[in-house]
Write a protein that holds these residues in place. Structure first.
Motif, mmCIF file in Angstrom:
data_model
loop_
_atom_site.group_PDB
_atom_site.id
_atom_site.type_symbol
_atom_site.label_atom_id
_atom_site.label_comp_id
_atom_site.label_asym_id
_atom_site.label_seq_id
_atom_site.Cartn_x
_atom_site.Cartn_y
_atom_site.Cartn_z
ATOM 1 N N TYR A 109 0.856 -1.191 0.000
ATOM 2 C CA TYR A 109 0.000 0.000 0.000
ATOM 3 C C TYR A 109 0.890 1.239 0.000
ATOM 4 O O TYR A 109 1.140 1.836 1.048
ATOM 5 N N PRO A 110 1.366 1.653 -1.202
ATOM 6 C CA PRO A 110 2.217 2.843 -1.268
ATOM 7 C C PRO A 110 1.480 4.110 -0.843
ATOM 8 O O PRO A 110 2.105 5.109 -0.502
ATOM 9 N N GLY A 111 0.145 4.053 -0.841
ATOM 10 C CA GLY A 111 -0.646 5.195 -0.383
ATOM 11 C C GLY A 111 -0.673 5.354 1.118
ATOM 12 O O GLY A 111 -1.173 6.347 1.634
ATOM 13 N N GLY A 112 -0.129 4.367 1.847
ATOM 14 C CA GLY A 112 0.024 4.513 3.289
ATOM 15 C C GLY A 112 -1.185 4.118 4.114
ATOM 16 O O GLY A 112 -2.053 3.347 3.675
ATOM 17 N N SER A 113 -1.260 4.688 5.309
ATOM 18 C CA SER A 113 -2.217 4.234 6.315
ATOM 19 C C SER A 113 -3.664 4.526 5.957
ATOM 20 O O SER A 113 -4.563 3.763 6.312
ATOM 21 N N GLY A 114 -3.916 5.640 5.279
ATOM 22 C CA GLY A 114 -5.288 5.940 4.864
ATOM 23 C C GLY A 114 -5.831 4.869 3.933
ATOM 24 O O GLY A 114 -6.978 4.422 4.064
ATOM 25 N N ALA A 115 -4.992 4.429 3.005
ATOM 26 C CA ALA A 115 -5.396 3.380 2.061
ATOM 27 C C ALA A 115 -5.602 2.046 2.780
ATOM 28 O O ALA A 115 -6.532 1.288 2.472
ATOM 29 N N MET A 116 -4.752 1.760 3.758
ATOM 30 C CA MET A 116 -4.881 0.492 4.504
ATOM 31 C C MET A 116 -6.119 0.483 5.394
ATOM 32 O O MET A 116 -6.792 -0.540 5.527
ATOM 33 N N SER A 117 -6.423 1.611 6.018
ATOM 34 C CA SER A 117 -7.638 1.704 6.838
ATOM 35 C C SER A 117 -8.870 1.396 5.992
ATOM 36 O O SER A 117 -9.758 0.653 6.411
ATOM 37 N N LYS A 118 -8.898 1.941 4.799
ATOM 38 C CA LYS A 118 -10.009 1.695 3.873
ATOM 39 C C LYS A 118 -10.081 0.214 3.501
ATOM 40 O O LYS A 118 -11.160 -0.381 3.453
ATOM 41 N N ALA A 119 -8.911 -0.393 3.244
ATOM 42 C CA ALA A 119 -8.863 -1.817 2.866
ATOM 43 C C ALA A 119 -9.336 -2.710 4.016
ATOM 44 O O ALA A 119 -10.030 -3.708 3.790
ATOM 45 N N LEU A 120 -8.977 -2.374 5.251
ATOM 46 C CA LEU A 120 -9.457 -3.127 6.418
ATOM 47 C C LEU A 120 -10.975 -3.030 6.530
ATOM 48 O O LEU A 120 -11.657 -4.021 6.794
ATOM 49 N N ARG A 121 -11.508 -1.841 6.339
ATOM 50 C CA ARG A 121 -12.962 -1.629 6.422
ATOM 51 C C ARG A 121 -13.707 -2.467 5.377
ATOM 52 O O ARG A 121 -14.755 -3.032 5.658
ATOM 53 N N LYS A 122 -13.140 -2.510 4.167
ATOM 54 C CA LYS A 122 -13.802 -3.224 3.063
ATOM 55 C C LYS A 122 -13.591 -4.728 3.111
ATOM 56 O O LYS A 122 -14.251 -5.473 2.391
#
Length: 285
Positions: free
Chosen positions: A38-51
Protein backbone atom coordinates in the motif's frame (compact mmCIF):
# COMPACT_ATOMS: atom_id res chain seq x y z
CA UNK A 1 -4.18 -24.08 3.31
CA UNK A 2 -5.92 -21.00 4.75
CA UNK A 3 -5.39 -17.66 3.03
CA UNK A 4 -4.67 -14.55 5.11
CA UNK A 5 -4.41 -11.11 3.48
CA UNK A 6 -2.03 -8.54 4.97
CA UNK A 7 -1.10 -5.02 3.90
CA UNK A 8 1.77 -2.61 4.58
CA UNK A 9 3.88 0.09 3.03
CA UNK A 10 6.64 -1.08 0.64
CA UNK A 11 9.37 0.24 2.94
CA UNK A 12 12.35 -1.11 4.87
CA UNK A 13 10.33 -1.38 8.10
CA UNK A 14 8.49 -4.31 6.53
CA UNK A 15 11.45 -6.25 5.15
CA UNK A 16 11.05 -8.81 7.97
CA UNK A 17 7.65 -9.77 6.50
CA UNK A 18 9.21 -10.24 3.06
CA UNK A 19 11.99 -12.41 4.47
CA UNK A 20 9.64 -14.66 6.45
CA UNK A 21 7.41 -15.02 3.38
CA UNK A 22 10.42 -15.80 1.18
CA UNK A 23 11.50 -18.47 3.67
CA UNK A 24 8.07 -20.11 3.51
CA UNK A 25 7.62 -19.83 7.28
CA UNK A 26 3.85 -19.28 7.14
CA UNK A 27 3.28 -22.10 4.66
CA UNK A 28 5.06 -24.45 7.07
CA UNK A 29 2.20 -23.64 9.48
CA UNK A 30 -0.44 -24.19 6.76
CA UNK A 31 -1.04 -20.45 6.32
CA UNK A 32 -1.07 -18.86 2.86
CA UNK A 33 -0.10 -15.29 3.87
CA UNK A 34 -0.62 -12.90 0.94
CA UNK A 35 1.18 -9.56 1.22
CA UNK A 36 -0.29 -6.46 -0.47
CA UNK A 37 1.76 -3.27 -0.87
CA UNK A 38 0.00 0.00 0.00
CA UNK A 39 2.22 2.84 -1.27
CA UNK A 40 -0.65 5.19 -0.38
CA UNK A 41 0.02 4.51 3.29
CA UNK A 42 -2.22 4.23 6.32
CA UNK A 43 -5.29 5.94 4.86
CA UNK A 44 -5.40 3.38 2.06
CA UNK A 45 -4.88 0.49 4.50
CA UNK A 46 -7.64 1.70 6.84
CA UNK A 47 -10.01 1.69 3.87
CA UNK A 48 -8.86 -1.82 2.87
CA UNK A 49 -9.46 -3.13 6.42
CA UNK A 50 -12.96 -1.63 6.42
CA UNK A 51 -13.80 -3.22 3.06
CA UNK A 52 -12.34 -6.61 4.00
CA UNK A 53 -9.69 -6.43 1.26
CA UNK A 54 -7.12 -7.29 3.94
CA UNK A 55 -7.37 -9.02 7.33
CA UNK A 56 -4.23 -7.49 8.87
CA UNK A 57 -2.44 -4.15 8.42
CA UNK A 58 1.00 -2.99 9.50
CA UNK A 59 -0.11 0.59 9.95
CA UNK A 60 0.76 3.93 11.52
CA UNK A 61 -0.43 4.18 15.11
CA UNK A 62 -2.14 7.57 14.81
CA UNK A 63 -3.90 6.63 11.57
CA UNK A 64 -5.52 3.45 12.85
CA UNK A 65 -6.49 4.95 16.22
CA UNK A 66 -8.32 7.75 14.40
CA UNK A 67 -10.02 5.29 12.03
CA UNK A 68 -11.11 2.82 14.73
CA UNK A 69 -12.70 5.70 16.64
CA UNK A 70 -14.46 6.63 13.39
CA UNK A 71 -15.90 3.12 13.07
CA UNK A 72 -13.27 0.86 11.52
CA UNK A 73 -14.18 -2.63 12.85
CA UNK A 74 -10.59 -3.52 13.81
CA UNK A 75 -8.28 -3.59 16.82
CA UNK A 76 -4.59 -3.09 17.50
CA UNK A 77 -3.09 -6.45 18.53
CA UNK A 78 0.55 -5.43 18.86
CA UNK A 79 3.12 -2.65 18.57
CA UNK A 80 5.33 -3.39 15.55
CA UNK A 81 7.95 -0.60 15.69
CA UNK A 82 8.57 0.83 19.16
CA UNK A 83 10.61 3.86 18.12
CA UNK A 84 9.23 7.07 16.57
CA UNK A 85 8.94 7.53 12.82
CA UNK A 86 11.14 10.42 11.72
CA UNK A 87 9.13 12.43 9.21
CA UNK A 88 11.15 14.64 6.89
CA UNK A 89 9.58 17.97 5.90
CA UNK A 90 10.31 18.42 2.20
CA UNK A 91 9.92 21.11 -0.45
CA UNK A 92 10.70 21.03 -4.15
CA UNK A 93 14.28 21.76 -5.15
CA UNK A 94 13.30 25.11 -6.69
CA UNK A 95 10.93 26.11 -3.91
CA UNK A 96 11.38 29.64 -2.48
CA UNK A 97 10.80 28.30 1.05
CA UNK A 98 13.94 28.01 3.15
CA UNK A 99 12.65 27.22 6.65
CA UNK A 100 9.76 25.36 8.27
CA UNK A 101 8.20 28.64 9.39
CA UNK A 102 8.07 29.77 5.76
CA UNK A 103 5.54 26.96 5.22
CA UNK A 104 2.90 28.54 7.47
CA UNK A 105 -0.38 29.02 5.51
CA UNK A 106 0.99 27.08 2.50
CA UNK A 107 -0.35 23.82 1.07
CA UNK A 108 0.79 20.40 2.35
CA UNK A 109 0.77 17.42 -0.02
CA UNK A 110 -0.86 14.43 1.70
CA UNK A 111 -1.42 10.87 0.50
CA UNK A 112 -5.07 11.05 1.64
CA UNK A 113 -7.13 12.45 4.48
CA UNK A 114 -6.60 10.42 7.66
CA UNK A 115 -3.13 9.30 6.53
CA UNK A 116 0.07 9.84 8.47
CA UNK A 117 1.16 12.61 6.11
CA UNK A 118 -2.12 14.39 6.92
CA UNK A 119 -2.08 13.87 10.70
CA UNK A 120 1.62 14.68 11.08
CA UNK A 121 1.05 18.03 9.38
CA UNK A 122 -1.01 18.89 12.47
CA UNK A 123 1.78 17.72 14.79
CA UNK A 124 4.27 19.88 12.87
CA UNK A 125 1.89 22.86 13.00
CA UNK A 126 1.46 22.43 16.75
CA UNK A 127 5.24 22.15 17.23
CA UNK A 128 5.61 25.52 15.49
CA UNK A 129 2.66 27.22 17.23
CA UNK A 130 0.65 27.64 14.05
CA UNK A 131 -3.10 28.21 14.01
CA UNK A 132 -4.48 24.73 13.24
CA UNK A 133 -7.66 26.03 11.59
CA UNK A 134 -6.04 28.79 9.49
CA UNK A 135 -2.46 27.81 8.73
CA UNK A 136 -3.01 24.33 7.20
CA UNK A 137 -4.15 23.57 3.64
CA UNK A 138 -3.99 20.21 1.88
CA UNK A 139 -3.59 18.69 -1.57
CA UNK A 140 -4.25 14.94 -1.92
CA UNK A 141 -1.44 13.33 -3.98
CA UNK A 142 -1.99 9.59 -3.20
CA UNK A 143 1.65 8.52 -2.77
CA UNK A 144 5.32 9.50 -2.98
CA UNK A 145 5.28 9.72 -6.79
CA UNK A 146 2.27 12.04 -6.56
CA UNK A 147 4.14 14.20 -4.06
CA UNK A 148 7.14 14.49 -6.39
CA UNK A 149 4.82 15.73 -9.14
CA UNK A 150 2.95 18.11 -6.84
CA UNK A 151 6.08 19.73 -5.38
CA UNK A 152 7.67 19.96 -8.83
CA UNK A 153 4.66 21.55 -10.56
CA UNK A 154 3.71 23.75 -7.60
CA UNK A 155 0.26 22.31 -6.86
CA UNK A 156 1.51 21.72 -3.29
CA UNK A 157 4.26 23.41 -1.28
CA UNK A 158 5.60 20.78 1.14
CA UNK A 159 5.36 17.09 1.89
CA UNK A 160 6.01 15.04 5.02
CA UNK A 161 7.21 11.44 4.61
CA UNK A 162 9.64 9.09 6.36
CA UNK A 163 13.01 10.77 5.97
CA UNK A 164 15.07 7.73 5.02
CA UNK A 165 12.65 6.64 2.25
CA UNK A 166 12.75 10.16 0.78
CA UNK A 167 16.53 10.54 1.19
CA UNK A 168 17.31 9.25 -2.36
CA UNK A 169 14.92 11.91 -3.75
CA UNK A 170 16.74 14.56 -1.70
CA UNK A 171 20.10 13.22 -2.86
CA UNK A 172 18.98 13.47 -6.50
CA UNK A 173 18.14 17.15 -6.01
CA UNK A 174 14.36 16.72 -6.52
CA UNK A 175 13.40 17.53 -2.89
CA UNK A 176 15.06 19.67 -0.25
CA UNK A 177 14.51 18.68 3.39
CA UNK A 178 13.91 21.65 5.69
CA UNK A 179 13.73 19.65 8.91
CA UNK A 180 12.36 16.62 10.73
CA UNK A 181 9.27 15.89 12.81
CA UNK A 182 9.37 12.64 14.84
CA UNK A 183 6.13 11.02 15.96
CA UNK A 184 5.66 11.48 19.72
CA UNK A 185 4.74 7.77 20.07
CA UNK A 186 5.67 4.27 18.77
CA UNK A 187 5.12 4.54 15.04
CA UNK A 188 3.78 1.24 13.66
CA UNK A 189 1.24 -1.22 15.04
CA UNK A 190 -0.34 -4.41 13.75
CA UNK A 191 -4.10 -3.98 13.38
CA UNK A 192 -6.53 -6.81 12.63
CA UNK A 193 -10.19 -6.91 11.66
CA UNK A 194 -12.53 -7.87 14.49
CA UNK A 195 -13.92 -10.68 12.36
CA UNK A 196 -10.45 -12.23 11.95
CA UNK A 197 -9.69 -11.85 15.67
CA UNK A 198 -12.94 -13.55 16.62
CA UNK A 199 -12.79 -16.41 14.15
CA UNK A 200 -9.11 -17.09 13.45
CA UNK A 201 -7.21 -16.16 16.60
CA UNK A 202 -4.98 -19.28 16.47
CA UNK A 203 -3.72 -18.38 12.98
CA UNK A 204 -3.22 -14.79 14.09
CA UNK A 205 -1.11 -15.90 17.04
CA UNK A 206 0.99 -18.11 14.75
CA UNK A 207 1.60 -15.22 12.34
CA UNK A 208 2.62 -12.92 15.20
CA UNK A 209 4.96 -15.56 16.64
CA UNK A 210 6.72 -15.88 13.27
CA UNK A 211 7.13 -12.13 12.62
CA UNK A 212 8.17 -11.45 16.23
CA UNK A 213 10.87 -14.09 16.03
CA UNK A 214 12.12 -12.38 12.85
CA UNK A 215 12.09 -8.80 14.17
CA UNK A 216 13.73 -9.86 17.45
CA UNK A 217 16.80 -10.97 15.51
CA UNK A 218 16.49 -8.66 12.50
CA UNK A 219 19.56 -6.52 13.17
CA UNK A 220 21.79 -9.60 13.56
CA UNK A 221 21.02 -10.98 10.08
CA UNK A 222 24.38 -11.07 8.22
CA UNK A 223 24.77 -8.06 5.85
CA UNK A 224 21.20 -6.87 6.52
CA UNK A 225 22.36 -3.27 5.98
CA UNK A 226 23.61 -4.15 2.49
CA UNK A 227 20.39 -6.05 1.69
CA UNK A 228 18.26 -3.04 2.68
CA UNK A 229 20.47 -0.59 0.79
CA UNK A 230 20.21 -2.61 -2.42
CA UNK A 231 16.49 -3.34 -2.13
CA UNK A 232 15.33 0.19 -1.27
CA UNK A 233 17.86 2.24 -3.28
CA UNK A 234 19.49 3.61 -0.12
CA UNK A 235 23.03 4.63 0.71
CA UNK A 236 24.68 2.17 3.09
CA UNK A 237 25.48 4.85 5.68
CA UNK A 238 21.82 5.99 5.67
CA UNK A 239 20.64 2.42 6.24
CA UNK A 240 23.11 1.99 9.08
CA UNK A 241 21.86 5.20 10.71
CA UNK A 242 18.24 4.07 10.28
CA UNK A 243 18.99 0.67 11.84
CA UNK A 244 20.65 2.38 14.81
CA UNK A 245 17.50 4.47 15.40
CA UNK A 246 14.89 1.73 14.90
CA UNK A 247 13.65 -0.79 17.47
CA UNK A 248 10.95 -3.35 16.75
CA UNK A 249 8.49 -4.54 19.40
CA UNK A 250 6.98 -7.91 20.23
CA UNK A 251 4.45 -6.56 22.75
CA UNK A 252 1.15 -4.77 22.75
CA UNK A 253 0.79 -1.09 23.52
CA UNK A 254 0.13 -0.16 27.13
CA UNK A 255 -2.97 1.60 28.43
CA UNK A 256 -0.82 4.58 29.45
CA UNK A 257 0.64 4.98 25.93
CA UNK A 258 -2.76 4.58 24.23
CA UNK A 259 -4.27 7.22 26.52
CA UNK A 260 -1.38 9.67 25.94
CA UNK A 261 -1.70 9.29 22.15
CA UNK A 262 -5.44 9.91 22.33
CA UNK A 263 -4.89 13.01 24.48
CA UNK A 264 -2.53 14.43 21.86
CA UNK A 265 -4.86 13.59 18.95
CA UNK A 266 -7.80 15.12 20.84
CA UNK A 267 -5.84 18.32 21.54
CA UNK A 268 -5.17 18.57 17.78
CA UNK A 269 -8.89 18.02 17.04
CA UNK A 270 -7.95 14.91 15.02
CA UNK A 271 -10.29 12.69 17.09
CA UNK A 272 -13.63 13.83 18.62
CA UNK A 273 -13.24 12.06 21.97
CA UNK A 274 -11.14 9.60 23.98
CA UNK A 275 -12.38 5.99 23.97
CA UNK A 276 -11.63 3.11 26.37
CA UNK A 277 -8.46 1.06 25.86
CA UNK A 278 -10.36 -2.10 24.90
CA UNK A 279 -12.21 -0.20 22.14
CA UNK A 280 -8.84 0.19 20.39
CA UNK A 281 -6.69 -2.72 21.58
CA UNK A 282 -7.17 -6.49 21.76
CA UNK A 283 -4.72 -8.54 23.82
CA UNK A 284 -4.53 -12.10 22.53
CA UNK A 285 -3.23 -13.26 25.89
Amino acid sequence: MNTVKIGGVPEHFNLAWYLTLKNGEYKQENINLRWHDYPGGSGAMSKALRKGDIDIAVILTEGIIKDIIEGNPSKIVQTYVETPLIWGIHVGADSPYQSINDLKETKAAISRYGSGSHLMAYINAQNNNWNLSKDLQFEVVKNLDGAVNALTNGSADYFMWEKFMTKPIVDKGIFRRLGNCPTPWPCFVIAVSNDFIENRSNELQTILNIINNSTKNFKTIPDIDKVIAARYDQKLEDVQEWLSLTEWSQNNMSQVTIHKIQEQLLALDIIPNIVPYDALVHNLG
